[in-house]
Write an enzyme that holds these catalytic residues in place. Structure first.
Site, PDB file in Angstrom:
ATOM      1  N   HIS B  35       0.840  -1.198   0.000  1.00 53.40           N
ATOM      2  CA  HIS B  35       0.000   0.000   0.000  1.00 53.40           C
ATOM      3  C   HIS B  35       0.870   1.241   0.000  1.00 53.40           C
ATOM      4  CE1 HIS B  35      -2.446  -3.284   1.573  1.00 53.40           C
ATOM      5  NE2 HIS B  35      -3.489  -2.654   1.082  1.00 53.40           N
ATOM      6  N   HIS B 265      -4.885   3.885  -2.832  1.00 44.83           N
ATOM      7  CA  HIS B 265      -4.845   3.109  -1.596  1.00 44.83           C
ATOM      8  C   HIS B 265      -3.928   1.896  -1.729  1.00 44.83           C
ATOM      9  CE1 HIS B 265      -6.606   1.276   2.095  1.00 44.83           C
ATOM     10  NE2 HIS B 265      -6.340   0.149   1.459  1.00 44.83           N
ATOM     11  N   GLU B 414     -16.689  -7.235  24.741  1.00 48.42           N
ATOM     12  CA  GLU B 414     -15.763  -8.365  24.816  1.00 48.42           C
ATOM     13  C   GLU B 414     -14.570  -8.163  23.885  1.00 48.42           C
ATOM     14  OE1 GLU B 414     -18.962  -8.570  23.863  1.00 48.42           O
ATOM     15  OE2 GLU B 414     -19.956  -9.378  25.642  1.00 48.42           O
TER      16      GLU B 414
END
Lengths: 670, 670
Positions: B35, B265, B414
């Site tokens: 990238h 990107h 969690e």
């Protein structure tokens, strides 16, 4: 508003809402477990919603155009059971209420889809209901675009608690709904300020209204015990072209000595507390005893939608019979016969063409066939569209400006995507599929489990299914994920070896009565099924792909990208005079379902068995050592650690997943 | 600011930042993957952060009081590799940069903890870095409270992208950090408006600043290419007593023809594009060629912290030697010898007392022993404190008002809890443990995988480990979770049978160099180890708990709550003259690590083998059919479906997990 005021000012409302409250108290007491406080606190909101807004007809619970009501805060299950019982859903009898949380009762600890009509989705794992609701609302928009507002025009209402809003998946849902401008989605937040461990403020200071607003929602608030305020807030929310959140300020376990405490969140079973609460309510009737006049008022609410239902039925009747049949087919999930023919044709072409293709690309090719036949498919990807190959050319983007579009940009939200797909499948009329990298099944797992538990037809397009992903490295390379997904009851895991098996896998996914995970490669794979078969061999789970040439001394069992490795290994071994059968095993679950005679034909006793799969061994011993096998003659070529960052071919060499390593494993065992 | 202005107005800054940009371009080009755009876009922010703010000393990368820099947007890995190389970290040579994404290189596709100094955590799975950072900042606060500001006083800086912020775990992290008022946590959001699939706006309309503010953060914004504006924003953020988010408006792939596009990107590998970009930058040097004067400036930045490091070392030296040793011990994760003695004492007492206790309660009792010996433990629960039994009396609540507190109210988060615990363990000086219901390992799984991949000592206290959970029903009953966690490489799964094994399991968790999951019951269990053994038998993974009385014809293998079921079955069988050995197998992983001679002693060839575990069979065939077993003499008593809602005892009967069913399985195989 305190309860004396409430009772004095709205006596009719009070009686109805209190019937819900005492049913919750009574059922939890009888079960000696459950959650009393939430139904007590949200009874007023639920009463107003059902009395004044929710479009439903208790005697026609499958009405396709009903509003959907989702209890995301599923631990408050007695609220929905009470509502369904009082409004007159036939299967929610008082006996069921009395048997709350007992074996075989429809009134499970948390609402379970399929147990009773009116339970639109299984909730309990927090955040799931609100995230499902986004899919419900998307399905409604899609169907409305396809069948018109006369036939499809309903809301999705959600009751969500603080737990739902703290779970990360809620943010994914909120973000997706806000972007999609789902104006018919209305979330009623039970703003009671209490969680199991104490006040919400011990773990969160979030201004929820500001948070929803930041993601493109309309926000409203009301006193969650004042029926007029609740009604007005819902009215306003219905006007908004954006999804709406109504903060309903409530008192958990209202009217009891546990009001506004974490004790009130749980099971209130103390006799004195219950007696005192009933006294505070002015409720003089015995446990499970709801006076006939109050029941009658509730039944009227349950019957209120009957006129609308009949009008809707008439409107449906004005459609052409073909259109009606198509609507019913899509809503019931039927598959037109022509799909099978189209897939057979595709398989034949591809067997002949025998092109080397990555199975993620094969999947796109098959989807081209499926999407042309099934207008109800809605695909999507968690921001990896070009990698997951979920977009076929004619789909168009599903968006606020284009509700006929059939591909969703879910964003980087694997969990929210899976939950939304559950909602779409549950709503009906939509066959959802969505993609991400297979390693990110970990992110989506709680919702994938609910797909399986609820037996919903959702297709998970999981690409980059091994170290074959290459340079992105171990964080992106699944190793344990095939085993982890196979461990889940009811999840159909299929890892096709080539374009043909991919077509067969998709056919199975579309015809399944539960979820399917397709494990697909990034890297190109040769066609291993160059001989056309009209039969769906993948449906057998495993089959003999290539028979031993000489005396059969070894059986290689492989899935997906390793089937061609096994074929290469066979060539090596046959050249050495070692007769070798190759079994392709795209799905362990499906093979396990075959009768023993077939399984024995595929995996006879005697030969050395070596499995090849670029994942962990767990699960393979069932086919290597059990099933007429012998552990001394069993080998495995795969992974026993995380992967690494490097070009894919180097990784297969590095981790020893090669034809030569497979051949050597056989030689070592002979 | 366009690049010509930027270059003209801040030439020194320009050169340094552009060195980062071209290194990213060159390395991605050489690897032909990766990238490019993110390092190009965030080079200015990173340069200002490293030059003006980050407290670090490249020659002392393990300095305990360094600021932590976390690249949550891990796909932009070349940014951190470039920074580490240019600032002079010894192990980040130019050869490593040249070998970006190649097998064995420190420069993996995503930053991997342990590959090179300065990589504080493994990132890549989006949202993990920002969620880890909350744990880093909490660890800093805790250590500062314990050792004083002279020794511990540093910031945690994070670079996060849109992907990180869309993942649900980010909301859990943001909520937790906001509540905890982690003023030394500063998130730099790479606000480039682009994801892989296109503009962020195709999937999200969230006002991120409003969202963070809603959860109690300070928010700032700046032009992410203007060094003065960046500097000023960071300065302001450092003043805030709240966690801060700085929206850095940037152009992805700045200066290239792919600027502000999703193409930017990814990997920019086109020769012309690269040449044009270098020209636009006015960069005349060859690939991987950074002029000496620019390198020198970067090296100065890398050495800038050396004075502070030396001062800190002096300050550390002013502590008593005991305090210094204790600081070093905690930071390095050493375990004092007295723990072992304390646990042996506890085991002896409990063997003698032989009380029936749920292992979640046993765990609390053991934690009482551990927490008294190890001041560095920080426990917590995802809003199930009373159910997970994670709070021992002397801990106190970790909070903004009490940084010496050692129990965290993580909220219903969690995933965020697990990610924060990874951050604490990585920071050092803290031994984190956290609890939830075992079924919710599904929610936490992406972070648990990273605990394993990074080999971090995190203890997962997973209670309610089977249908023994009872009435809450199938959504709350783990069935496949033991198998799914055992499938994960490097995760030590231990399911103790009683208080004694629980103590041994905790000793292993504390001494481990990786994560441990403890699977603990809701329901009470009898002590099966009433004969005291100073040796940690659980460390062997499995051992003979009870020997056959007559001729050994059967071996029952069980874990956790089913060990006592196996003992009952043995009693039934022995009464019928069937000599039966019972093997307790708390940990498959640990047993697999034993030498073969030991394993053969525990599981000799010959007898019928039946395993009993209230979970799915997957994984058990390794011990039933392999390992000298015989599939014709192997049986399993457990689950092959989801559970149900009912009292626990009824469920065990209903699903046939009983002593009688186990005995019958043996009889059937004899």
């Amino acid at each position: 508003m305190n309860i004396d005021d409430l009772r004095a000012r709205h006596p009719d409302h009070w009686n109805k809402a209190t019937a819900l409250r005492v049913l919750a108290l009574d059922a939890v007491k009888a079960a000696n477990s459950g959650h009393s406080g939430m139904p007590m606190g949200m009874a007023d909101v639920a009463t107003v919603l059902f009395e004044k807004h929710l479009k439903f007809d208790a005697s026609n619970p499958d009405w396709a155009d009903r509003d959907r009501f989702i209890l995301s805060a599923g631990h408050g299950s007695m609220l929905i059971y009470g509502l369904l019982h009082l409004t007159g859903y036939a299967d929610m009898t008082m006996d069921q209420i009395r048997n709350f949380r007992q074996l075989g009762a429809k009134t499970a600890g948390h609402p379970e889809f399929g147990h009773a009509k009116g339970i639109e989705t299984t909730t309990g794992p927090l955040g799931q209901g609100i995230a499902n609701s986004v899919g419900f609302a998307m399905a409604e928009e899609s169907l409305r675009a396809r069948f018109g507002k006369k036939i499809v025009d309903h809301h999705t209402y959600v009751i969500a608690g603080d737990g739902c809003l703290m779970e990360g998946v809620s943010q994914e849902a909120i973000g997706l709904a806000g972007k999609q401008k789902l104006g018919k989605l209305i979330v009623l937040w039970d703003d009671n300020g209490i969680t199991i461990d104490g006040k919400v403020s011990i773990s969160d200071v979030t201004d929820q209204m500001a948070r929803f607003e930041a993601s493109g929602w309309s926000v409203f608030s009301c006193d969650g015990h004042d029926p007029e305020a609740i009604d007005e807030a819902i009215r306003q929310a219905k006007q908004s072209p954006l999804p709406s959140m109504i903060a309903c300020k409530t008192h958990i376990a209202i009217g009891s000595s546990a009001q506004d405490t974490s004790k009130g969140h749980g099971a209130l079973t103390d006799d004195q507390l219950i007696a005192d609460t009933r006294a505070a309510y002015g409720w003089t009737h015995g446990p499970f005893d709801i006076p006939a006049d109050i029941v009658a008022e509730w039944r009227q609410i349950g019957a209120r939608g009957n006129i609308a239902f009949n009008e809707w039925t008439e409107r449906l009747g004005t459609l052409s019979s073909a259109k009606q049949a198509e609507f019913q087919r899509q809503m019931s999930g039927g598959v037109p016969k022509k799909l099978s023919a189209a897939i057979k044709r595709f398989k034949k072409e591809q067997s002949e063409a025998a092109k080397k293709v990555a199975t993620r690309k094969s999947s796109e090719m098959v989807l081209g066939v499926i999407n042309a036949v099934l207008p109800e498919t809605i695909g999507g990807s968690a921001d990896l569209t070009g990698s997951n190959n979920t977009l076929t050319p004619d789909l168009g983007a599903f968006d606020a400006d284009n509700r006929k579009g059939r591909h969703v940009s879910y964003g980087i939200r694997e969990h929210g995507m899976a939950a939304a797909m559950n909602g779409m499948a549950l709503h009906g009329g939509v066959l959802p599929y969505g993609g991400t990298f297979m390693v990110f099944t970990d992110y989506a797992r709680p919702s994938m489990r609910l797909s399986a538990l609820m037996k919903q037809r959702v297709a998970y397009v999981m690409t980059h299914d091994s170290i074959g992903l290459g340079e992105d490295g171990p964080t992106h390379q699944p190793v344990e994920h095939l085993a982890a997904m196979r461990a889940m009851p009811g999840m159909q895991v299929i890892r096709p070896a080539d374009t043909i098996e991919t077509a067969e896998a998709w056919e199975l996914a579309v015809e399944a009565d539960g979820p399917t995970m397709l494990a697909l490669t990034r890297q190109g794979l040769p066609v291993v099924r160059s001989k056309h078969s009209t039969k769906n061999l993948t449906a057998q789970g495993a089959y003999v792909l290539a028979e031993a040439e000489g005396k059969r001394r070894a059986i290689l069992i492989a899935s997906g990208s390793e089937v061609s490795v096994a074929l290469e290994a066979k060539a090596i071994l046959e050249a050495e005079g070692i007769g070798t059968r190759v079994v392709s095993m795209p799905s362990m679950e499906l093979f396990a379902q075959q009768d023993e005679a077939y399984r024995r034909r595929v995996l006879p006793a005697g030969p050395v068995r070596v499995a090849v799969e670029a994942g962990v061994r767990q699960g393979w011993d069932q086919w290597l050592c059990a099933e007429r096998g012998n552990w001394k003659k069993a080998g495995f070529v795969g992974m026993d650690s995380f992967g690494a960052s490097a070009p894919a071919e180097e990784l297969f060499e590095h981790f020893g997943i090669t034809a030569e390593a497979t051949a050597q494993a056989v030689r070592d065992l002979l």
